[in-house]
Scaffold this active site. Sequence first.
Site, PDB file in Angstrom:
ATOM      1  N   ASP A  21     -25.970   3.686   1.576  1.00  0.00           N
ATOM      2  CA  ASP A  21     -24.873   4.269   0.940  1.00  0.00           C
ATOM      3  C   ASP A  21     -25.167   5.858   0.573  1.00  0.00           C
ATOM      4  OD1 ASP A  21     -22.851   4.652  -0.775  1.00  0.00           O
ATOM      5  OD2 ASP A  21     -23.325   3.762  -2.680  1.00  0.00           O
ATOM      6  N   ASP A  98     -18.229  -3.824  17.165  1.00  0.00           N
ATOM      7  CA  ASP A  98     -17.730  -5.275  17.318  1.00  0.00           C
ATOM      8  C   ASP A  98     -16.335  -5.214  17.848  1.00  0.00           C
ATOM      9  OD1 ASP A  98     -18.576  -7.890  16.358  1.00  0.00           O
ATOM     10  OD2 ASP A  98     -19.592  -6.923  14.963  1.00  0.00           O
ATOM     11  N   ASP A 200     -16.878 -10.667  19.367  1.00  0.00           N
ATOM     12  CA  ASP A 200     -16.866 -11.680  18.511  1.00  0.00           C
ATOM     13  C   ASP A 200     -16.189 -12.827  18.961  1.00  0.00           C
ATOM     14  OD1 ASP A 200     -17.523 -12.261  15.729  1.00  0.00           O
ATOM     15  OD2 ASP A 200     -15.206 -12.407  15.646  1.00  0.00           O
ATOM     16  N   GLU A 256     -20.726 -13.064  21.991  1.00  0.00           N
ATOM     17  CA  GLU A 256     -21.253 -14.405  20.941  1.00  0.00           C
ATOM     18  C   GLU A 256     -20.553 -15.530  21.400  1.00  0.00           C
ATOM     19  OE1 GLU A 256     -20.704 -15.344  16.305  1.00  0.00           O
ATOM     20  OE2 GLU A 256     -19.049 -14.383  17.133  1.00  0.00           O
ATOM     21  N   HIS A 328     -26.068 -11.019  11.115  1.00  0.00           N
ATOM     22  CA  HIS A 328     -25.229 -11.269   9.718  1.00  0.00           C
ATOM     23  C   HIS A 328     -24.599 -12.647   9.339  1.00  0.00           C
ATOM     24  CE1 HIS A 328     -22.252 -10.853  12.870  1.00  0.00           C
ATOM     25  NE2 HIS A 328     -21.506 -11.150  11.945  1.00  0.00           N
ATOM     26  N   ASP A 329     -24.550 -13.540  10.160  1.00  0.00           N
ATOM     27  CA  ASP A 329     -24.279 -14.806  10.301  1.00  0.00           C
ATOM     28  C   ASP A 329     -25.248 -15.600   9.970  1.00  0.00           C
ATOM     29  OD1 ASP A 329     -21.411 -14.707  10.263  1.00  0.00           O
ATOM     30  OD2 ASP A 329     -21.355 -14.494  12.609  1.00  0.00           O
TER      31      ASP A 329
END
Length: 555
Positions: A21, A98, A200, A256, A328-329
């Site tokens: 950030d 993505d 995705d 994916e 991330h999943d």
Amino acid sequence: MKKKWWHEKVAYQIYPKSFCDTNGDGVGDLKGIISKLDYLKELGVDLVWISPIYCSPMADQGYDISDYYNIDPLFGNMDDMDLLLAEAKKRNIGIVMDLVVNHCSDEHEWFKKACEDPDGKYGKYFYIEDVKDGKLPSNIRSYFGGSCWEPLPGHPDKYYLHLFHKKQPDLNWENPEVREEIFTMVNWWLEKGLAGFRIDAIINIKKSLPWKDYPVDRDDGLSYVGNMLKEVSCHDFLTELRDRTFAKYDAFSVGEVFDEHEDTLPEFIGDDGYFSTMFDMSTAICGASEKGWYDRPHITANEYRDTIFTSQEKAWNVGFLSNIIENHDQPRGVSHYLPEGEVNDTSKKMLATLHFMVRGIPFIYQGQEIGMENVDFTSIEQIDDVMTLDEYQVALQAGLSSKEALEAVKKMSRDNARVPFSWDDTEHAGFTTGEPWLMNNPDYKKINLAAQRNDEHSVYQYYRSLIQLRKNPEYKDTIVWGKTVPVWTDRTNLMAFYRQTDEQTLLVIANYQKESQSVTLKEDVKNVLLNNCMEWELDGRELCLKGYQAVVLEV
């Protein structure tokens, strides 16, 4: 197999909200990614996949897209995106975005117009059905729990389909106008200079029509969505997507893919497959229970080994898989694949060795390279992830206490990997000067990049060594292209395999336990290419491996 430009690459996934950030709002941004490009170059990565940064209400962390052609102000703007592409190109790093096209956001212009006129043009962009007497079109369960059918706003007698969150209405791929919209958008981004896309949840784009009910598999009276998916094939849709977009640009594409049909791997990743590669999700789903996360056992070393070897055998002479420990999943790989109490730098390096040395394209998820671990969440209030919150309720309904339910779901929570990257040991781990959107992992004082960057024995430097070995001209052909040949598969807690070409043989051996164990080598050792322990015990051909020791040998 046709050799393509992406086969030799090393990829890295960034979860942008939690990477870096720069403006102090507690959320990572594109300028933060730009500021860390030199770090990524130093690590040795060639491709960077960035999770969604499009405009989104963030019901599912950006996987609910309201505008495919714009950057969400949370992350910056299109000028920042253009600068990122330009700066990455200077460093020979390709940017991968993505591609989320099974569904969009309910705040997308298409869905708003569908709500205004369900029988008009945009009503046909979605799956909208009339419902009489409360009888839903099917009993499919959403991935996030509950029915996948939701009343259409303003039209109580009509319901729309959402296989994911109710704010993620599924796009109707049967409609050629929808496909044209998608192809146009994909090519617009590729023209901008993207290296490619991570696709995705793509196996969900084909639905089994007409709608019907499936066998109930939980007390909620609903059925797992995979029961529908196994009845259909996405072949025509994915062939058209490839031909109209990726193939025109020689773009990289990684799918994916869950629940693919048996023996369809060549269709997905063969020489003329839909995608360049697809993720090997086999270890991620190993041990999954239909009852929910609370019923999921910890994966064993033998299960991990056998699952990897099965995938390697399936993919040989077909195409390249993309190998992951985490994303991330998923929870953090070191906490998921290593026994509790045995997670340390040595075992982390062992897991990294296995990850990098099998055939395929290695993907590193941010923080993996410094050995970030699961978070010891102490309250369900600390959890942001919608899937974890649903699984918590599933556990409670199964009779677990609130304390037991939290213990059960926090091990698998997606928030384990979504907490901010630990850059250093200053406040908020150097991620932000503000208040982070999601808590830092409390262990950041101990596990952070700054503490490892100049330590030659750190997990970070070990990852760099693995990448350098993969790119070493002397061994690259064997590591990239060589066959994976398992050995000693009858041994417990030992994972060993050859990587072989006609010209060269490498042997990878990992002692997947805390106790020492010995193996008798079949060949003489020419070179020790990598060893995650300082010690080396070889007596003739008798090799004694310390706990979690992993070696890469030229034999």
